[in-house]
Scaffold this motif. Structure first.
Motif, short mmCIF file in Angstrom:
data_model
loop_
_atom_site.label_atom_id
_atom_site.label_comp_id
_atom_site.label_asym_id
_atom_site.label_seq_id
_atom_site.Cartn_x
_atom_site.Cartn_y
_atom_site.Cartn_z
N ALA A 1 55.84 -41.69 62.39
CA ALA A 1 55.46 -40.78 61.30
C ALA A 1 54.35 -41.38 60.45
CB ALA A 1 56.70 -40.49 60.44
N ALA A 2 54.42 -42.68 60.22
CA ALA A 2 53.38 -43.33 59.41
C ALA A 2 52.04 -43.27 60.11
CB ALA A 2 53.77 -44.78 59.12
N ILE A 3 52.04 -43.53 61.42
CA ILE A 3 50.78 -43.50 62.18
C ILE A 3 50.21 -42.09 62.17
CG2 ILE A 3 49.82 -43.74 64.50
CD1 ILE A 3 51.82 -46.05 64.91
N LEU A 4 51.06 -41.10 62.43
CA LEU A 4 50.59 -39.71 62.44
C LEU A 4 50.06 -39.30 61.08
CD1 LEU A 4 53.28 -37.92 64.62
CD2 LEU A 4 50.88 -38.31 65.17
N PHE A 5 50.76 -39.73 60.05
CA PHE A 5 50.33 -39.37 58.69
C PHE A 5 48.94 -39.93 58.40
CE2 PHE A 5 50.20 -40.24 54.10
CZ PHE A 5 50.37 -38.95 53.63
N ALA B 1 50.23 -30.29 57.85
CA ALA B 1 50.71 -31.44 58.64
C ALA B 1 50.89 -32.66 57.75
CB ALA B 1 49.73 -31.74 59.76
N GLN B 2 49.93 -32.86 56.83
CA GLN B 2 50.05 -33.99 55.90
C GLN B 2 51.32 -33.87 55.07
OE1 GLN B 2 46.57 -34.61 53.43
NE2 GLN B 2 45.27 -34.21 55.20
N LEU C 1 56.50 -35.90 53.80
CA LEU C 1 57.91 -35.69 53.45
C LEU C 1 58.82 -36.38 54.47
CD1 LEU C 1 57.88 -31.97 52.30
CD2 LEU C 1 58.23 -33.98 50.89
N ALA C 2 58.44 -36.26 55.76
CA ALA C 2 59.24 -36.90 56.80
C ALA C 2 59.26 -38.41 56.62
CB ALA C 2 58.69 -36.54 58.17
N LEU C 3 58.10 -38.96 56.26
CA LEU C 3 58.00 -40.41 56.07
C LEU C 3 58.90 -40.86 54.92
CD1 LEU C 3 56.45 -42.67 57.37
CD2 LEU C 3 54.62 -42.35 55.73
N VAL C 4 58.83 -40.15 53.83
CA VAL C 4 59.67 -40.51 52.66
C VAL C 4 61.14 -40.40 53.04
CG1 VAL C 4 60.34 -39.78 50.36
CG2 VAL C 4 57.93 -39.87 50.97
N GLY C 5 61.49 -39.35 53.74
CA GLY C 5 62.88 -39.17 54.15
C GLY C 5 63.37 -40.27 55.07
N LEU C 6 62.52 -40.64 56.03
CA LEU C 6 62.91 -41.68 56.98
C LEU C 6 63.08 -43.03 56.30
CD1 LEU C 6 60.62 -40.68 59.98
CD2 LEU C 6 63.11 -40.75 59.99
#
Lengths: 292, 202
Positions: A97-101, A271-272, A277-282
């Motif tokens: 997720a971090a890389i994609l972000f 997408a950002q 949000l996914a990154l924070v959640g993970l």
């Protein structure tokens, strides 16, 4: 004080013991060595004490019967629970997720920079152009009125085809006030066809000529003013002709660009947002699992 | 072994790092406890108590010799056990039985044996028993001081720090302990091998 109540043998034992451990002051050390050189009994006692020391030093090491490492229970810690199997998966998901972000963010930033360069030029052009056009529009719109009224008054042909072309872009705006009762069937013609179109014998006048011609009995000042006004209007009209003509395609192109890039930009932004949000959640989930 | 790093990690609660320190120092700690307590079981108990106490108090360690710090803790653990024995006469009788028979069979079997003949090994074991027997008859404070100094090789200042007494007191305790051991050795002269026999000069 204690030394006063101790026997000479005890004091000698302490001196000899410290001598064996090299713990005597230099002066005491020399004095004792001088005594040892002449005192046989003292030398014998020294040898006995040295044998004791050697015997203790050479005592064999005893092997510990077991290891004394601490278990969590011995250390007073709660038993360590096995780590959640979710943690490795969360680590991977967080990394991806971090890389994609970062990738999406970079794409968005680079896209903005790429798109920002051309519009910046067109925006300058647009701002330069739009102001005169906006100012020119009402004046140009007025021009037919004035010209028309004067043309009507003078019943002479005033605007030539150039003026018509000039007015045409603004005519849509100016058409209603102008067209009422004055325009004929042709919406782009003024005051019917005959007066405005070529009058036989009348040379096609320039705009200034028509302005001069339109005022048959003006005062000299009025003529001058009228000439000046008409000249200004004509100048503005010319400018507006070119600017409007130039701006229209630029604006159209800009709008086309905006329309074509907006869906992509929106997707990137979405997408950002989702990835952020996914990154924070993970990260939060991973932190909570580790704490547990 | 990166001792400072292991200590830092242990201070942060890393039990694995502390256990690596335990493996490094358990032999001198156990030997000190063994020479002070006189038997393997008591030495094991004192050693385990010392490491538990060390782990619980490792945040109070402020540098210096970690070995000395551990020795002080095991010394305290031994002191505590000796005090308990004094309060419980039955335990003292148990200890006396151990003293009379020498180190228990387990401790004897655990003596580090090198490549030596059976006779030499027997002599060495006999000598160790005799010395241990003499040590066990010393007062606790003198036994602690002489074991730290002569068995563990600590200098006076280290012994003073470990037992929290003045340097002069350490010097005095060691001298008295040696004098008493000398007298004890005289009574066990027949047990001492030739190399350690106290020979009188002509």
């Amino acid at each position: 004080m204690m030394n006063l109540f101790r026997s000479p043998e005890d004091r000698d034992d302490e001196l000899l013991s410290a001598y064996l451990d090299n713990a005597l002051a230099p002066g005491d050390h020399l004095k004792l060595e001088a005594r040892l050189a002449v005192d046989l009994k003292l030398r014998r006692t020294l040898n006995e004490l040295r044998a004791v020391k050697t015997g203790l030093t050479d005592l064999p090491k005893v092997k510990p019967p077991r290891n004394f490492t601490l278990t969590p229970a011995l250390a007073g810690q709660p038993a360590r629970r096995p780590a959640s199997p979710l943690i490795p998966a969360l680590n991977w998901a967080t990394t991806v997720a971090a890389i994609l972000f970062v990738a999406v963010l970079s794409a968005d930033l680079m896209g903005n920079r790429f798109l920002a360069a051309p519009p910046s030029e067109s925006q300058v052009l647009t701002t330069q152009v739009e102001a005169p056009a906006a100012e020119a529009a009402p004046q140009v719109a007025l021009a037919p009125d004035d010209t028309q009224s004067e043309a009507l008054k003078s019943a002479t042909a005033t605007p030539d085809s150039t003026l018509r072309v000039l007015v045409e872009p603004s005519a849509e705006v100016a058409a209603p006030p102008v067209g009422a009762g004055t325009l004929g069937e042709d919406p782009y013609s003024y005051a019917g066809a005959e007066p405005l179109t070529d009058v036989p014998g009348t040379p096609t006048p320039s705009l200034s000529d028509s302005a001069v011609a339109s005022s048959e009995t003006p005062t000299p000042e009025g003529t001058a003013v009228a000439q000046a006004q008409t000249a200004d209007q004509a100048t503005i009209a010319r400018e507006s002709e070119t600017t409007v003509a130039e701006v229209a395609p630029v604006e159209n192109a800009d709008m086309a660009n905006t329309q074509s890039t907006e869906p992509g930009t929106n997707t990137l932004r979405l997408a950002q947002l989702v990835l952020g949000l996914a990154l924070v959640g993970l990260v939060t989930a991973s932190f909570i699992l580790r704490r547990k | 072994m990166d001792e400072p790093a292991l200590i830092r990690d242990a201070q942060r609660g890393d039990l694995d790092s502390f256990n690596r320190l335990v493996l490094e120092y358990q032999s001198p700690v156990y030997n000190l406890a063994y020479r002070i307590m006189g038997d393997g079981d008591s030495a094991s108990d004192a050693t385990q108590e010392a490491f538990i106490s060390a782990y619980k108090n490792i945040r109070s360690y402020r540098g210096g010799s970690f070995k000395s710090w551990l020795m002080r803790i095991v010394t305290n653990a031994c002191y505590d056990e000796l005090r308990r024995r004094k309060r419980r006469p039955a335990s003292s009788l148990d200890a006396l039985a151990v003293v009379e028979t020498g180190p228990d069979a387990e401790g004897e079997a655990q003596l580090v044996s090198e490549t030596e003949s059976p006779e030499s090994h027997a002599e060495r074991v006999e000598l160790a028993e005799a010395i241990q027997n003499c040590l066990d008859h010393l007062p606790d404070d003198q036994r602690l001081a002489i074991v730290m100094c002569d068995v563990q090789g600590m200098d006076y200042s280290e012994v003073a720090a470990a037992t929290r007494v003045a340097l002069g007191t350490v010097k005095s305790r060691i001298a008295r302990a040696r004098a008493k051991l000398r007298d004890c050795f005289r009574h066990h002269r027949e047990l001492l091998p030739a190399a350690f026999r106290l020979e009188e000069e002509p």
